[in-house]
Design a protein around this motif. Sequence first.
Motif, PDB file in Angstrom:
ATOM      1  N   THR A   2       7.902  -1.754   4.934  1.00  0.00           N
ATOM      2  CA  THR A   2       8.228  -1.521   3.527  1.00  0.00           C
ATOM      3  C   THR A   2       9.479  -2.282   3.124  1.00  0.00           C
ATOM      4  OG1 THR A   2       7.235   0.680   3.671  1.00  0.00           O
ATOM      5  CG2 THR A   2       8.698   0.253   1.816  1.00  0.00           C
ATOM      6  N   GLN A  47       0.828  -1.203   0.000  1.00  0.00           N
ATOM      7  CA  GLN A  47       0.000   0.000   0.000  1.00  0.00           C
ATOM      8  C   GLN A  47       0.865   1.255   0.000  1.00  0.00           C
ATOM      9  OE1 GLN A  47      -2.470  -0.622   3.456  1.00  0.00           O
ATOM     10  NE2 GLN A  47      -4.060  -1.698   2.296  1.00  0.00           N
ATOM     11  N   PHE A  48       1.924   1.257   0.791  1.00  0.00           N
ATOM     12  CA  PHE A  48       2.789   2.427   0.835  1.00  0.00           C
ATOM     13  C   PHE A  48       3.520   2.619  -0.482  1.00  0.00           C
ATOM     14  CE2 PHE A  48       6.757   4.643   1.694  1.00  0.00           C
ATOM     15  CZ  PHE A  48       6.293   5.760   2.369  1.00  0.00           C
ATOM     16  N   ARG A  59       7.823   4.053  -5.503  1.00  0.00           N
ATOM     17  CA  ARG A  59       7.407   3.114  -6.555  1.00  0.00           C
ATOM     18  C   ARG A  59       8.520   2.970  -7.601  1.00  0.00           C
ATOM     19  NH1 ARG A  59       2.492   5.355  -7.508  1.00  0.00           N
ATOM     20  NH2 ARG A  59       3.214   6.472  -9.338  1.00  0.00           N
ATOM     21  N   VAL A  98       2.633   1.657  -3.496  1.00  0.00           N
ATOM     22  CA  VAL A  98       1.724   2.023  -4.578  1.00  0.00           C
ATOM     23  C   VAL A  98       1.374   3.510  -4.534  1.00  0.00           C
ATOM     24  CG1 VAL A  98      -0.647   1.729  -5.414  1.00  0.00           C
ATOM     25  CG2 VAL A  98       0.771  -0.268  -4.947  1.00  0.00           C
ATOM     26  N   ARG A  99       1.200   4.057  -3.354  1.00  0.00           N
ATOM     27  CA  ARG A  99       0.730   5.446  -3.283  1.00  0.00           C
ATOM     28  C   ARG A  99       1.864   6.476  -3.221  1.00  0.00           C
ATOM     29  NH1 ARG A  99      -0.847   3.651   2.112  1.00  0.00           N
ATOM     30  NH2 ARG A  99       0.573   4.544   3.669  1.00  0.00           N
ATOM     31  N   THR A 100       3.131   6.028  -3.285  1.00  0.00           N
ATOM     32  CA  THR A 100       4.270   6.941  -3.218  1.00  0.00           C
ATOM     33  C   THR A 100       5.074   6.835  -4.513  1.00  0.00           C
ATOM     34  OG1 THR A 100       4.354   6.477  -0.846  1.00  0.00           O
ATOM     35  CG2 THR A 100       6.197   7.698  -1.805  1.00  0.00           C
ATOM     36  N   PRO A 101       4.957   7.819  -5.427  1.00  0.00           N
ATOM     37  CA  PRO A 101       5.592   7.693  -6.750  1.00  0.00           C
ATOM     38  C   PRO A 101       7.097   7.442  -6.703  1.00  0.00           C
ATOM     39  CG  PRO A 101       4.042   9.518  -6.715  1.00  0.00           C
ATOM     40  CD  PRO A 101       4.164   9.051  -5.306  1.00  0.00           C
TER      41      PRO A 101
END
Length: 700
Positions: free
Chosen positions: A370, A239-240, A248, A242-245
């Motif tokens: 993470t 989740q972390f 990612r 995916v939402r942090t470009p």
Amino acid sequence: MSQPEHSPPAGLAGDVRGVLAITAFRRLWSTFALSSFGDWLGILATTSLAGTLATSPAAEYLAVSGIFILRLAPAIVFGPLAGALADRFNRRTVMIVGDGLRFLLICTIPLVGTLWWLYVATLLIECVGLFWAPAKEAAMPNFVPRDKLETANQLSLVADYGTAPVAALLFSGLALVNTPLHAVMPGLDASGDYLALWVDALTFLVSAVVVWTITFPPVAHEVSARAETLWRTIVDGWQFVVRTPLVRGLVAGMLGAFAAGGLVIGLAQRFVKDLGAGAAGYGVLFAMVFLGMALGMALGPRFLAGFSRRRLFGLSLTVAGAVMVVLSLIPNIVIVALVTVVLGAAGGVSWVCGYTLLGLEVEDEVRGRTFAFVQSLVRVVLVGVLAAAPLLAAGFDSLFNLPFTINIGTVSLTYTGAMVTFFVAGIATIITGVLAYRQMDDRKGVPLLSDLSDALRSNTHHDGGHEAGPHPVPGMPGATVPFAAPGGEHPAYDGLPGVFIALEGGDGAGKSTQGALLKQWLESLGRHVVVTREPGGTDAGRAIREIVLHGSHISPRAEALLYAADRAHHVESVVIPALHRGDVVITDRYIDSSVAYQGAGRDLGTDEVLQLSRWATCGLVPTLTVLLDVTPEVGRQRRGDVHDRLESEPDDFHARVREHYLQLAAADPGRYLVIDAALPPEEIHRRVRERLTPLVEVAP
């Protein structure tokens, strides 16, 4: 921080000697080294033996990859469970039994001598290792003082990875001496794999005996946080990511690097066989990869200390891909061995940069999950690549009717499916590196070659700009302060038991507010706190502050010299005496302000300003620098209508200042804590407390 009585000399060498002087830890560390050495030697021997036991070229590809898959798969499924169970048992017992079982299992491989048992034994050995490793990691902090734990961890990494080239060279040596031994000992195989396995087994037996001689400090066993399910870890980490470009992009690049590395490892044994090098060549290639990785990890970031870590990450991936392409096009064992060092170095640089940037970008409360997610995903990718690589190589053999030989004059070049696979993987890695570079580039508009040249020139300038060795501390007879190394690696300070905290950031970031909150919290812990500022922390400093911030126009160079003069007097008369008493010193601005404002903002040159400030302070570096990151727009809104000479500068000036602050932090994440200044003051204070607690929780 306070030092134990009779502490060794300052610096890395002194810290290492101090840790190894602890007899119990020295013995424990020797078991780390022996077991790691045995693991690397076992990888080489079992993969080589798997290729020998295979019945066809296609089966050989699959046999070697099967060994790697069986070594990785158990950790994906049973890793969290093994970590939790290992904490419930006596750690000394777990380590002795684990080494003993691995000794017995390895002995059975040459005795049985079949591929199916090689697979079974490999799986069982890896499962035993899953219990041994967390027992070792959990036991180590109990053997060393808290302030020496970082050095102990560094020594542990040396044992883990530094033994790989040694094992590879020994494997090659055993392969060479096996021929005469095989003549008198028929139980040995012709290639030398059995001999390597017997030596491998012996390392675990010796390790078990050494652990038996160690008295472990008593500890209360508690259920570890590692009991958290793998599924929960994966979900939170996913989740972390995916939402942090940025994260990612980092994860995608790191997975690409590991996939390329896994492909090289999976095909290396067959690759060197195609080159006519045999087991000895396999060992040399293995050693060259890890030698390159060690060089890349240790020297790459140091030689490019001032270079953006985001740029360096993408650049190192691209270089690794290009080297793989070269590797595939020149099938000569000597050239391949030399090029492999470069491949390992590029991989080592990307590994360091990737994990450093993850540590900077991921918040502390989700950092562990993470990293666990990334590590689990890396293993999944490695298993997938190791399974697919031999299929791809065999497919290319069939599709292109390989091997194929090209004659160029007197030189013959023979290409196989493994080489074609390397070529394709190299192109894919180049694309991954370029995409990572473009997405993460934090120096847009600055030419890459110019940026690289500046970083290399800056490093050379720093290396020649300081006299080596410790420098005397002004006003403190007998105390010494070594100059900080280029790139931000800060040394330990003899005779200075206090804690030095610098608050940095653009105008309007909220440094004064955080300084007051920190003082209140630290005093509640029983620490004596000195809050000061630059310029203005002394009577002379207040006069200088009036000149540089509110006086008439002065030239930028004069401004930089006045700040340096204030800092020299401030450090000698306020900071060092307080640190010598064991106080916590909180300074509102320090060297980084001059480097950012005068060096970058005024365009005086960051290297020159840094040299001047280091000379003025005898190289004194803060224990922690808290960087409150604020955009020029937000800073301007917070300042309102009252401005000094620096605050009244236009937004592009403050943008340059902010950019250089972030570059300084990225180059030395161990000393910096970067926090978004737009957060509520209470949240900023909470994060600073969290980072500082291990340093200040016990008053000296």
